[in-house]
Design an enzyme around this catalytic site. Structure first.
Site, PDB file in Angstrom:
ATOM      1  N   PHE A 111       0.809  -1.220   0.000  1.00 31.07           N
ATOM      2  CA  PHE A 111       0.000   0.000   0.000  1.00 31.07           C
ATOM      3  C   PHE A 111       0.842   1.268   0.000  1.00 31.07           C
ATOM      4  O   PHE A 111       0.357   2.346  -0.376  1.00 31.07           O
ATOM      5  CB  PHE A 111      -0.958   0.002   1.202  1.00 31.07           C
ATOM      6  N   LYS A 112       2.101   1.166   0.370  1.00 32.24           N
ATOM      7  CA  LYS A 112       2.947   2.359   0.379  1.00 32.24           C
ATOM      8  C   LYS A 112       3.110   2.962  -1.017  1.00 32.24           C
ATOM      9  O   LYS A 112       3.414   4.154  -1.145  1.00 32.24           O
ATOM     10  CB  LYS A 112       4.317   2.017   0.967  1.00 32.24           C
ATOM     11  N   ASP A 113       2.889   2.163  -2.060  1.00 29.96           N
ATOM     12  CA  ASP A 113       2.958   2.699  -3.425  1.00 29.96           C
ATOM     13  C   ASP A 113       1.911   3.780  -3.662  1.00 29.96           C
ATOM     14  O   ASP A 113       2.115   4.672  -4.494  1.00 29.96           O
ATOM     15  CB  ASP A 113       2.740   1.581  -4.458  1.00 29.96           C
ATOM     16  N   LEU A 116       3.838   6.712  -2.262  1.00 31.07           N
ATOM     17  CA  LEU A 116       5.237   6.910  -2.651  1.00 31.07           C
ATOM     18  C   LEU A 116       5.469   6.909  -4.158  1.00 31.07           C
ATOM     19  O   LEU A 116       6.580   7.168  -4.612  1.00 31.07           O
ATOM     20  CB  LEU A 116       6.115   5.869  -1.954  1.00 31.07           C
ATOM     21  N   THR A 146       7.625   0.480   3.387  1.00 31.06           N
ATOM     22  CA  THR A 146       7.946   1.860   3.023  1.00 31.06           C
ATOM     23  C   THR A 146       9.299   1.939   2.323  1.00 31.06           C
ATOM     24  O   THR A 146       9.460   2.686   1.348  1.00 31.06           O
ATOM     25  CB  THR A 146       7.962   2.762   4.275  1.00 31.06           C
TER      26      THR A 146
END
Length: 488
Positions: A111-113, A116, A146
């Site tokens: 989910f950090k995509d 980011l 992350t």
């Protein structure tokens, strides 16, 4: 719209300045001076829009000095063919009342995509708007996802360098391989002997070292952050709560204006905080359910109002949640109690490792948040149970949220709900296979594909064959030396 520190409201700066700086000079986190309001009519207008249009609409409300053309360009590039799904963040329903918000269709399968892939565009534009001519070094502490997402987003981005620290024995094999094989001439990676909190505390100390900052400035560098302490990281996360609500309504399973609950697996509190901001803006959110693993510091806090990191640290099969110091909780406390109280809480946390809030603050938190936790055995049981019953495969973090949601529903009548699914099950293939009662063998990814009848995500295929570029580790006391060497 101005932004100011959670610890000092006299520090007021622009969005571009907040994104470029990452962390306030007093150690506080930047927050907007007010939250824009979104009406049901505004939400209705987004129901038939694609994810990029939804992102442009929501993010524009916070970025006054960015033009509509800039934000449209950023969203088109951030959420394009780098995602393997046209919907970018699709809902997957398992029944009429329950859907999984799949946030792992991006280039690193986590989910950090969602944030980011956007942050490099926001940051590089912010540097130009603020007239910054030094090279920014993005400094990151990661509990697993992350780090890779930040490396992928900033690799070979002009005018930037990025360095990532991760806990030496605190990430999955897939997460480690993703980081240590990262390509790019401007990237660096190092393991830290200790846990994620050690790495995160070390990074914060580097940010707070004025002598080091002055030394870097002489060499043409300054530090910024890609962790969710950076407002430019948190802002894009607000979008997917609006998007999930729109898709639930679009499915015909929810009436516009009806309440929708969200259950979120979280350790650093940023993911669920974005949902709280969405609710304050006007999204019809019912309960925000904070799901923790055995490192249940947040569960205890929401239940009792006591935040105490003085407890055993558990290494679990959901390592991205193996956190005892939840940085983004400070933003929630600021919104409820104000900067003076936040300074007291953070001082107590630093000196004693704990703090407690009064009954009024706790009541305000409980008005919006529910909570629960589960151990590894329960997590595995949840993975196997849902797969056998519905044929839906979860990773070890999503399974924590699913288990907690099921418990909440048993205890009381609840609204329709979205489980925020934070990673592809293939990122934790060994533990998912174990949960399914399957043999792991030498190739866990292939074994999971065969067992589940699903495809290995392209970004993870052949990962074990890539050359390892970064195999060093350091004691936490020497992290600043590692960064200094990287920026020689």
């Amino acid at each position: 719209m101005k932004y100011y520190s959670t610890r000092d409201e006299s520090i007021k700066i622009s969005a571009a300045q907040a994104i470029a700086k990452g962390l306030a000079s007093d150690g506080g986190l930047f927050v907007p001076e007010s939250l824009p309001k979104v009406t049901l009519e505004d939400i209705a207008a987004l129901i038939n829009a694609d994810y990029r249009a939804r992102a442009k609409s929501i993010m524009s409300l916070f970025l006054e000095e960015f033009s509509a053309e800039e934000i449209e360009k950023f969203t088109a590039e951030a959420y394009g063919d780098n995602f393997d799904c046209e919907a970018v963040a699709p809902l997957s329903f398992v029944d009429e009342q329950t859907a999984f918000l799949e946030l792992w269709h991006g280039p690193t399968c986590a989910f950090k995509d969602m944030a980011l892939q956007m942050l490099p565009h926001l940051l590089t534009a912010s540097l130009k708007k603020t007239g910054e001519d030094k090279t920014v070094c993005i400094l990151v502490a990661t509990s697993g996802d992350t780090g890779k997402a930040a490396l992928e987003g900033f690799a070979d981005v002009e005018g930037t360098k990025i360095f990532v620290f991760y806990p030496k024995d605190g990430v999955s094999d897939i997460q480690r391989l993703q980081m240590v094989t990262q390509s790019g001439e401007n990237v660096g990676v190092c393991a830290v002997v200790g846990n994620f909190d050690d790495a995160q505390t070390g990074v914060k100390r580097i940010f707070g070292n004025s002598d080091f900052a002055a030394s870097l400035a002489e060499r043409g560098f300054f530090l910024s952050s890609a962790n969710s302490i950076n407002w430019g990281r948190l802002l894009p996360q607000i979008v997917y709560y609006f998007s999930a609500y729109c898709d639930f309504v679009k499915s015909g399973k929810l009436a516009l204006g009806a309440k929708l609950d969200f259950c979120v697996p979280t350790g650093n509190f940023g993911n669920i905080l974005a949902g709280w901001y969405a609710k304050q803006m006007g999204l019809p959110v019912g309960r925000l359910i904070c799901a923790s693993n055995e490192n249940n510091v947040l569960t205890e806090f929401i239940e009792k109002g006591v935040y105490d990191k003085n407890r055993p640290f558990h290494t679990t099969i959901s390592p991205s949640m193996d956190i005892l110091v939840s940085s983004n909780l400070e933003r929630l406390l600021y919104a409820i109690a104000g900067s003076e109280k936040v300074r007291e809480y953070m001082s107590a946390l630093g000196e004693k490792g704990c703090y407690h809030v009064d009954e009024a603050v706790l009541a305000a938190i409980k008005a919006d948040f529910g909570c629960g936790c589960c151990d590894d055995a329960e997590t595995k049981k949840a993975i196997r149970g849902l797969f056998e019953e519905k044929g839906y495969l979860m990773d070890t973090h999503t399974a924590v949220a699913y288990k907690v949601l099921c418990e909440q529903r048993e205890a009381a009548e609840a609204n329709p709900a979205v489980i925020v699914s934070t990673a592809s099950p293939y990122k934790f293939a060994v533990d998912v296979l174990d949960a399914l009662g399957a043999e792991v063998g030498e190739d866990a990814l292939s074994a999971l594909s065969e067992k589940s009848g699903t495809k290995i995500p392209a970004p993870l295929s052949g990962l074990g064959e890539r050359a390892v570029r970064f195999d060093s580790f350091t004691e936490k006391e020497k992290m600043i030396e590692v960064v200094g060497e990287f920026l020689k």
